[in-house]
Scaffold this motif. Structure first.
Motif, PDB file in Angstrom:
ATOM      1  N   GLY A 151       0.777  -1.235   0.000  1.00 11.36           N
ATOM      2  CA  GLY A 151       0.000   0.000   0.000  1.00 11.36           C
ATOM      3  C   GLY A 151       0.807   1.282   0.000  1.00 11.36           C
ATOM      4  O   GLY A 151       0.244   2.373  -0.133  1.00 11.36           O
ATOM      5  N   THR A 152       2.120   1.190   0.101  1.00 10.86           N
ATOM      6  CA  THR A 152       2.977   2.371   0.217  1.00 10.86           C
ATOM      7  C   THR A 152       2.696   3.425  -0.846  1.00 10.86           C
ATOM      8  O   THR A 152       2.585   4.607  -0.532  1.00 10.86           O
ATOM      9  CB  THR A 152       4.463   1.977   0.172  1.00 10.86           C
ATOM     10  OG1 THR A 152       4.731   1.100   1.264  1.00 10.86           O
ATOM     11  CG2 THR A 152       5.364   3.193   0.265  1.00 10.86           C
ATOM     12  N   TYR A 153       2.560   3.033  -2.107  1.00 10.74           N
ATOM     13  CA  TYR A 153       2.409   3.999  -3.195  1.00 10.74           C
ATOM     14  C   TYR A 153       1.013   4.006  -3.816  1.00 10.74           C
ATOM     15  O   TYR A 153       0.814   4.609  -4.857  1.00 10.74           O
ATOM     16  CB  TYR A 153       3.454   3.734  -4.288  1.00 10.74           C
ATOM     17  CG  TYR A 153       4.867   3.877  -3.767  1.00 10.74           C
ATOM     18  CD1 TYR A 153       5.401   5.132  -3.494  1.00 10.74           C
ATOM     19  CD2 TYR A 153       5.652   2.758  -3.539  1.00 10.74           C
ATOM     20  CE1 TYR A 153       6.676   5.270  -3.011  1.00 10.74           C
ATOM     21  CE2 TYR A 153       6.949   2.889  -3.058  1.00 10.74           C
ATOM     22  CZ  TYR A 153       7.452   4.144  -2.788  1.00 10.74           C
ATOM     23  OH  TYR A 153       8.724   4.283  -2.312  1.00 10.74           O
ATOM     24  N   VAL A 154       0.084   3.330  -3.175  1.00 13.20           N
ATOM     25  CA  VAL A 154      -1.277   3.266  -3.732  1.00 13.20           C
ATOM     26  C   VAL A 154      -2.331   3.670  -2.710  1.00 13.20           C
ATOM     27  O   VAL A 154      -3.437   3.143  -2.702  1.00 13.20           O
ATOM     28  CB  VAL A 154      -1.593   1.857  -4.313  1.00 13.20           C
ATOM     29  CG1 VAL A 154      -0.743   1.581  -5.526  1.00 13.20           C
ATOM     30  CG2 VAL A 154      -1.428   0.775  -3.265  1.00 13.20           C
ATOM     31  N   GLY A 155      -1.986   4.611  -1.864  1.00 12.10           N
ATOM     32  CA  GLY A 155      -2.972   5.139  -0.925  1.00 12.10           C
ATOM     33  C   GLY A 155      -3.013   4.454   0.420  1.00 12.10           C
ATOM     34  O   GLY A 155      -3.875   4.736   1.239  1.00 12.10           O
ATOM     35  N   GLY A 156      -2.108   3.539   0.674  1.00  9.93           N
ATOM     36  CA  GLY A 156      -2.043   2.869   1.964  1.00  9.93           C
ATOM     37  C   GLY A 156      -2.808   1.556   1.977  1.00  9.93           C
ATOM     38  O   GLY A 156      -3.613   1.269   1.096  1.00  9.93           O
ATOM     39  N   PRO A 157      -2.544   0.749   3.005  1.00  9.40           N
ATOM     40  CA  PRO A 157      -3.229  -0.535   3.108  1.00  9.40           C
ATOM     41  C   PRO A 157      -4.680  -0.344   3.539  1.00  9.40           C
ATOM     42  O   PRO A 157      -5.023   0.644   4.185  1.00  9.40           O
ATOM     43  CB  PRO A 157      -2.438  -1.272   4.192  1.00  9.40           C
ATOM     44  CG  PRO A 157      -1.892  -0.174   5.051  1.00  9.40           C
ATOM     45  CD  PRO A 157      -1.611   0.969   4.111  1.00  9.40           C
ATOM     46  N   GLU A 214      -5.522   1.190 -19.043  1.00 10.90           N
ATOM     47  CA  GLU A 214      -4.470   1.451 -18.063  1.00 10.90           C
ATOM     48  C   GLU A 214      -3.967   0.134 -17.476  1.00 10.90           C
ATOM     49  O   GLU A 214      -4.758  -0.724 -17.088  1.00 10.90           O
ATOM     50  CB  GLU A 214      -5.003   2.342 -16.944  1.00 10.90           C
ATOM     51  CG  GLU A 214      -3.966   2.715 -15.915  1.00 10.90           C
ATOM     52  CD  GLU A 214      -4.497   3.649 -14.834  1.00 10.90           C
ATOM     53  OE1 GLU A 214      -3.664   4.226 -14.124  1.00 10.90           O
ATOM     54  OE2 GLU A 214      -5.720   3.804 -14.697  1.00 10.90           O
ATOM     55  N   LEU A 215      -2.653  -0.012 -17.402  1.00  5.82           N
ATOM     56  CA  LEU A 215      -2.021  -1.167 -16.781  1.00  5.82           C
ATOM     57  C   LEU A 215      -1.808  -0.884 -15.300  1.00  5.82           C
ATOM     58  O   LEU A 215      -1.306   0.181 -14.933  1.00  5.82           O
ATOM     59  CB  LEU A 215      -0.662  -1.438 -17.445  1.00  5.82           C
ATOM     60  CG  LEU A 215       0.198  -2.530 -16.812  1.00  5.82           C
ATOM     61  CD1 LEU A 215      -0.419  -3.900 -17.017  1.00  5.82           C
ATOM     62  CD2 LEU A 215       1.610  -2.486 -17.391  1.00  5.82           C
ATOM     63  N   GLY A 216      -2.157  -1.840 -14.468  1.00  8.89           N
ATOM     64  CA  GLY A 216      -1.900  -1.757 -13.034  1.00  8.89           C
ATOM     65  C   GLY A 216      -1.432  -3.120 -12.539  1.00  8.89           C
ATOM     66  O   GLY A 216      -1.763  -4.148 -13.136  1.00  8.89           O
ATOM     67  N   TYR A 217      -0.670  -3.145 -11.465  1.00  5.49           N
ATOM     68  CA  TYR A 217      -0.167  -4.410 -10.930  1.00  5.49           C
ATOM     69  C   TYR A 217       0.157  -4.229  -9.458  1.00  5.49           C
ATOM     70  O   TYR A 217       0.545  -3.150  -9.011  1.00  5.49           O
ATOM     71  CB  TYR A 217       1.078  -4.888 -11.692  1.00  5.49           C
ATOM     72  CG  TYR A 217       2.060  -3.771 -11.965  1.00  5.49           C
ATOM     73  CD1 TYR A 217       3.010  -3.394 -11.020  1.00  5.49           C
ATOM     74  CD2 TYR A 217       2.003  -3.060 -13.156  1.00  5.49           C
ATOM     75  CE1 TYR A 217       3.873  -2.348 -11.252  1.00  5.49           C
ATOM     76  CE2 TYR A 217       2.873  -2.014 -13.403  1.00  5.49           C
ATOM     77  CZ  TYR A 217       3.801  -1.667 -12.444  1.00  5.49           C
ATOM     78  OH  TYR A 217       4.653  -0.614 -12.669  1.00  5.49           O
ATOM     79  N   LEU A 218      -0.032  -5.296  -8.699  1.00  6.25           N
ATOM     80  CA  LEU A 218       0.356  -5.360  -7.292  1.00  6.25           C
ATOM     81  C   LEU A 218       0.894  -6.759  -7.040  1.00  6.25           C
ATOM     82  O   LEU A 218       0.259  -7.748  -7.435  1.00  6.25           O
ATOM     83  CB  LEU A 218      -0.845  -5.117  -6.363  1.00  6.25           C
ATOM     84  CG  LEU A 218      -1.535  -3.762  -6.409  1.00  6.25           C
ATOM     85  CD1 LEU A 218      -2.803  -3.777  -5.551  1.00  6.25           C
ATOM     86  CD2 LEU A 218      -0.591  -2.663  -5.936  1.00  6.25           C
ATOM     87  N   LEU A 219       2.022  -6.853  -6.392  1.00  5.12           N
ATOM     88  CA  LEU A 219       2.583  -8.151  -6.037  1.00  5.12           C
ATOM     89  C   LEU A 219       2.845  -8.203  -4.543  1.00  5.12           C
ATOM     90  O   LEU A 219       3.138  -7.176  -3.914  1.00  5.12           O
ATOM     91  CB  LEU A 219       3.902  -8.409  -6.776  1.00  5.12           C
ATOM     92  CG  LEU A 219       3.761  -9.015  -8.166  1.00  5.12           C
ATOM     93  CD1 LEU A 219       3.333  -7.984  -9.174  1.00  5.12           C
ATOM     94  CD2 LEU A 219       5.030  -9.699  -8.590  1.00  5.12           C
ATOM     95  N   MET A 220       2.756  -9.394  -3.979  1.00  2.07           N
ATOM     96  CA  MET A 220       3.085  -9.613  -2.571  1.00  2.07           C
ATOM     97  C   MET A 220       4.551  -9.243  -2.353  1.00  2.07           C
ATOM     98  O   MET A 220       5.393  -9.496  -3.222  1.00  2.07           O
ATOM     99  CB  MET A 220       2.885 -11.082  -2.195  1.00  2.07           C
ATOM    100  CG  MET A 220       1.496 -11.613  -2.428  1.00  2.07           C
ATOM    101  SD  MET A 220       0.358 -11.008  -1.177  1.00  2.07           S
ATOM    102  CE  MET A 220      -0.995 -12.149  -1.444  1.00  2.07           C
ATOM    103  N   PRO A 221       4.886  -8.643  -1.213  1.00  3.11           N
ATOM    104  CA  PRO A 221       6.275  -8.234  -0.967  1.00  3.11           C
ATOM    105  C   PRO A 221       7.286  -9.363  -1.143  1.00  3.11           C
ATOM    106  O   PRO A 221       8.386  -9.136  -1.655  1.00  3.11           O
ATOM    107  CB  PRO A 221       6.253  -7.735   0.478  1.00  3.11           C
ATOM    108  CG  PRO A 221       4.848  -7.270   0.675  1.00  3.11           C
ATOM    109  CD  PRO A 221       4.000  -8.219  -0.131  1.00  3.11           C
ATOM    110  N   GLU A 222       6.925 -10.579  -0.770  1.00  5.77           N
ATOM    111  CA  GLU A 222       7.878 -11.700  -0.912  1.00  5.77           C
ATOM    112  C   GLU A 222       8.139 -12.053  -2.378  1.00  5.77           C
ATOM    113  O   GLU A 222       9.092 -12.769  -2.682  1.00  5.77           O
ATOM    114  CB  GLU A 222       7.412 -12.929  -0.120  1.00  5.77           C
ATOM    115  CG  GLU A 222       6.050 -13.440  -0.504  1.00  5.77           C
ATOM    116  CD  GLU A 222       4.888 -12.824   0.275  1.00  5.77           C
ATOM    117  OE1 GLU A 222       3.800 -13.414   0.215  1.00  5.77           O
ATOM    118  OE2 GLU A 222       5.047 -11.768   0.915  1.00  5.77           O
TER     119      GLU A 222
END
Length: 186
Positions: free
Chosen positions: A42-48, A100-108
């Motif tokens: 969530g750091t760069y997408v508005g927080g968790p 629009e392309l968007g992506y989120l991955l688990m930190p690990e």
């Protein structure tokens, strides 16, 4: 042009050397909650989002939306990627009708090249389904990983702007531009 709004938008899973990109399934619910509640993600997408809120709001089976892929590694969801055709103008300067392309991955999953591999597969699928249609990507300039990925994928800067209290970057990717520019180096 592919219609991302059609029920059968994806004829089957997309496979890469290491990953499978597929539609969401009921077994992914816990991973969606983990992804959206992660402080790192969530750091760069508005927080968790609060975990209890997600537990109450997410349906038993995550919504299958045209253009939304689960990124799977070894049978487990490690993130999501989305190609979303915007129906209306957004504050981020994405115009109605743009994809629009968007992506989120688990930190690990960070730092292993999975985002580049998944995005390359999704963009390749989209280029085949919608020949010549460009794709945009917006990210915070402070998000070094996302900025490097945008460059690696061949996105070209269109503009910079301020939104949500931070400097933002918008780029465009076009299959036609990629072919004329030749191979991209790492």
């Amino acid at each position: 042009m592919t219609e991302l709004g059609t029920p059968n938008w994806l004829p089957g899973p997309l496979r890469t050397d290491r990953l499978v990109l597929r539609e969401p399934e009921a077994r992914d619910r816990a991973a969606f909650i983990e992804l959206f509640s992660s402080p790192e993600v969530g750091t760069y997408v508005g927080g968790p989002r609060p975990r209890d809120e997600l537990e109450n709001e997410l349906p038993g089976s995550p919504t299958r939306r045209p253009g939304l892929f689960v990124i799977e590694l070894g049978g487990a969801m490690i993130g999501i990627i989305e190609l979303n055709r915007r129906e209306e103008q957004r504050r981020t300067h994405v115009r109605a009708g743009e994809v629009e392309l968007g992506y989120l991955l688990m930190p690990e999953a960070w730092g292993h090249g999975y985002a580049a591999e998944a995005c390359t597969a999704a963009l390749g699928w989209f280029a085949d389904a919608s020949p010549g249609e460009p794709v945009v990507l917006c990210t915070q300039i402070a998000n070094d990983r996302s900025m490097r990925l945008a460059a690696k994928l061949g996105f070209t800067e269109v503009r910079r702007y301020e939104a949500w209290g931070a400097a933002q970057w918008m780029g465009v990717w076009s299959p036609a531009l990629r072919r004329s520019a030749g191979p991209q180096s790492d």
